[in-house]
Write a protein that holds these residues in place. Structure first.
Motif, PDB file in Angstrom:
ATOM      1  N   UNK A   1      14.793   8.104   2.538  1.00 23.74           N
ATOM      2  CA  UNK A   1      14.761   6.893   1.724  1.00 23.74           C
ATOM      3  C   UNK A   1      13.497   6.755   0.872  1.00 23.74           C
ATOM      4  N   UNK A   2      12.628   7.760   0.897  1.00 25.14           N
ATOM      5  CA  UNK A   2      11.374   7.700   0.133  1.00 25.14           C
ATOM      6  C   UNK A   2      11.320   8.878  -0.835  1.00 25.14           C
ATOM      7  N   UNK A   3      10.407   8.793  -1.812  1.00 26.51           N
ATOM      8  CA  UNK A   3      10.260   9.860  -2.807  1.00 26.51           C
ATOM      9  C   UNK A   3       9.493  11.033  -2.225  1.00 26.51           C
ATOM     10  N   UNK A   4       9.866  12.225  -2.697  1.00 23.23           N
ATOM     11  CA  UNK A   4       9.197  13.458  -2.282  1.00 23.23           C
ATOM     12  C   UNK A   4       9.012  14.307  -3.521  1.00 23.23           C
ATOM     13  N   UNK A   5       7.782  14.734  -3.756  1.00 21.48           N
ATOM     14  CA  UNK A   5       7.477  15.611  -4.886  1.00 21.48           C
ATOM     15  C   UNK A   5       6.977  16.952  -4.386  1.00 21.48           C
ATOM     16  N   UNK A   6       7.206  17.976  -5.195  1.00 24.47           N
ATOM     17  CA  UNK A   6       6.644  19.294  -4.961  1.00 24.47           C
ATOM     18  C   UNK A   6       5.647  19.549  -6.074  1.00 24.47           C
ATOM     19  N   UNK A   7       4.475  20.019  -5.720  1.00 20.45           N
ATOM     20  CA  UNK A   7       3.429  20.251  -6.715  1.00 20.45           C
ATOM     21  C   UNK A   7       2.941  21.687  -6.619  1.00 20.45           C
TER      22      UNK A   7
ATOM     23  N   UNK B   1       5.367   8.345   2.010  1.00 21.46           N
ATOM     24  CA  UNK B   1       5.740   7.680   3.258  1.00 21.46           C
ATOM     25  C   UNK B   1       4.620   7.896   4.260  1.00 21.46           C
ATOM     26  N   UNK B   2       4.627   7.114   5.308  1.00 18.52           N
ATOM     27  CA  UNK B   2       3.667   7.334   6.383  1.00 18.52           C
ATOM     28  C   UNK B   2       4.060   8.615   7.116  1.00 18.52           C
ATOM     29  N   UNK B   3       3.144   9.142   7.896  1.00 16.86           N
ATOM     30  CA  UNK B   3       3.451  10.350   8.662  1.00 16.86           C
ATOM     31  C   UNK B   3       4.609  10.098   9.625  1.00 16.86           C
ATOM     32  N   UNK B   4       4.647   8.928  10.196  1.00 17.12           N
ATOM     33  CA  UNK B   4       5.743   8.580  11.107  1.00 17.12           C
ATOM     34  C   UNK B   4       7.089   8.566  10.378  1.00 17.12           C
ATOM     35  N   UNK B   5       7.124   7.937   9.198  1.00 13.74           N
ATOM     36  CA  UNK B   5       8.364   7.879   8.413  1.00 13.74           C
ATOM     37  C   UNK B   5       8.792   9.269   7.949  1.00 13.74           C
ATOM     38  N   UNK B   6       7.824  10.146   7.727  1.00 15.50           N
ATOM     39  CA  UNK B   6       8.109  11.487   7.199  1.00 15.50           C
ATOM     40  C   UNK B   6       8.586  12.469   8.274  1.00 15.50           C
ATOM     41  N   UNK B   7       8.501  12.124   9.544  1.00 19.52           N
ATOM     42  CA  UNK B   7       8.825  13.053  10.625  1.00 19.52           C
ATOM     43  C   UNK B   7      10.223  13.673  10.536  1.00 19.52           C
ATOM     44  N   UNK B   8      11.280  12.918  10.239  1.00 27.05           N
ATOM     45  CA  UNK B   8      12.596  13.569  10.137  1.00 27.05           C
ATOM     46  C   UNK B   8      12.637  14.651   9.055  1.00 27.05           C
ATOM     47  N   UNK B   9      11.993  14.370   7.922  1.00 26.05           N
ATOM     48  CA  UNK B   9      11.944  15.368   6.848  1.00 26.05           C
ATOM     49  C   UNK B   9      11.128  16.579   7.283  1.00 26.05           C
ATOM     50  N   UNK B  10       9.981  16.336   7.890  1.00 22.10           N
ATOM     51  CA  UNK B  10       9.124  17.436   8.341  1.00 22.10           C
ATOM     52  C   UNK B  10       9.836  18.324   9.366  1.00 22.10           C
TER      53      UNK B  10
ATOM     54  N   UNK C   1       0.847  -1.184   0.000  1.00 24.26           N
ATOM     55  CA  UNK C   1       0.000   0.000   0.000  1.00 24.26           C
ATOM     56  C   UNK C   1       0.892   1.245   0.000  1.00 24.26           C
ATOM     57  N   UNK C   2       0.542   2.210  -0.834  1.00 18.74           N
ATOM     58  CA  UNK C   2       1.308   3.456  -0.917  1.00 18.74           C
ATOM     59  C   UNK C   2       0.726   4.484   0.045  1.00 18.74           C
ATOM     60  N   UNK C   3       1.584   5.034   0.871  1.00 15.06           N
ATOM     61  CA  UNK C   3       1.173   6.070   1.808  1.00 15.06           C
ATOM     62  C   UNK C   3       1.634   7.411   1.292  1.00 15.06           C
ATOM     63  N   UNK C   4       0.849   8.436   1.561  1.00 11.49           N
ATOM     64  CA  UNK C   4       1.236   9.798   1.202  1.00 11.49           C
ATOM     65  C   UNK C   4       1.002  10.692   2.402  1.00 11.49           C
ATOM     66  N   UNK C   5       1.981  11.524   2.676  1.00  7.39           N
ATOM     67  CA  UNK C   5       1.862  12.552   3.691  1.00  7.39           C
ATOM     68  C   UNK C   5       2.033  13.873   2.965  1.00  7.39           C
ATOM     69  N   UNK C   6       1.156  14.833   3.230  1.00  9.13           N
ATOM     70  CA  UNK C   6       1.189  16.099   2.500  1.00  9.13           C
ATOM     71  C   UNK C   6       1.229  17.287   3.447  1.00  9.13           C
ATOM     72  N   UNK C   7       2.004  18.306   3.066  1.00  9.10           N
ATOM     73  CA  UNK C   7       2.024  19.599   3.750  1.00  9.10           C
ATOM     74  C   UNK C   7       2.224  20.670   2.687  1.00  9.10           C
ATOM     75  N   UNK C   8       2.023  21.915   3.077  1.00  3.42           N
ATOM     76  CA  UNK C   8       2.312  23.036   2.177  1.00  3.42           C
ATOM     77  C   UNK C   8       3.467  23.836   2.758  1.00  3.42           C
ATOM     78  N   UNK C   9       4.357  24.284   1.866  1.00  7.73           N
ATOM     79  CA  UNK C   9       5.493  25.088   2.287  1.00  7.73           C
ATOM     80  C   UNK C   9       5.567  26.346   1.431  1.00  7.73           C
TER      81      UNK C   9
END
Length: 83
Positions: free
Chosen positions: A28-34, A64-73, A1-9
């Protein structure tokens, strides 16, 4: 299952762009800017430079899951726009 976490910057200068790109490269996961219908790989500094004059908020999609995304956030915390 693909997880997505989204925020605006909002990035105001080249230092912000480099900050996001460096943080993305360490994940270790992909990150896109839209923005609109354009999608840019956050790990591509050259692609991200096209956003230099964008004053609007940019959507960040982390595959990534929200948990996995925490270091990036945490790395981009000062740039996050609160709704």
């Amino acid at each position: 299952m693909a997880f997505k976490t989204k925020v605006k910057i909002r990035m105001k200068d080249i230092q912000d762009i480099v900050r996001v790109s460096d943080a993305a490269l360490s994940m270790p996961f992909d990150i896109d800017l839209a923005i609109g219908h354009y999608i840019i790989d956050a790990k591509s500094l050259v692609g991200m430079l096209s956003l230099l004059n964008i004053k609007k908020a940019i959507r960040v999609v982390m595959y990534a899951t929200e948990e996995e995304a925490q270091p990036f956030l945490r790395s981009i915390q000062p740039l996050i726009v609160r709704a």
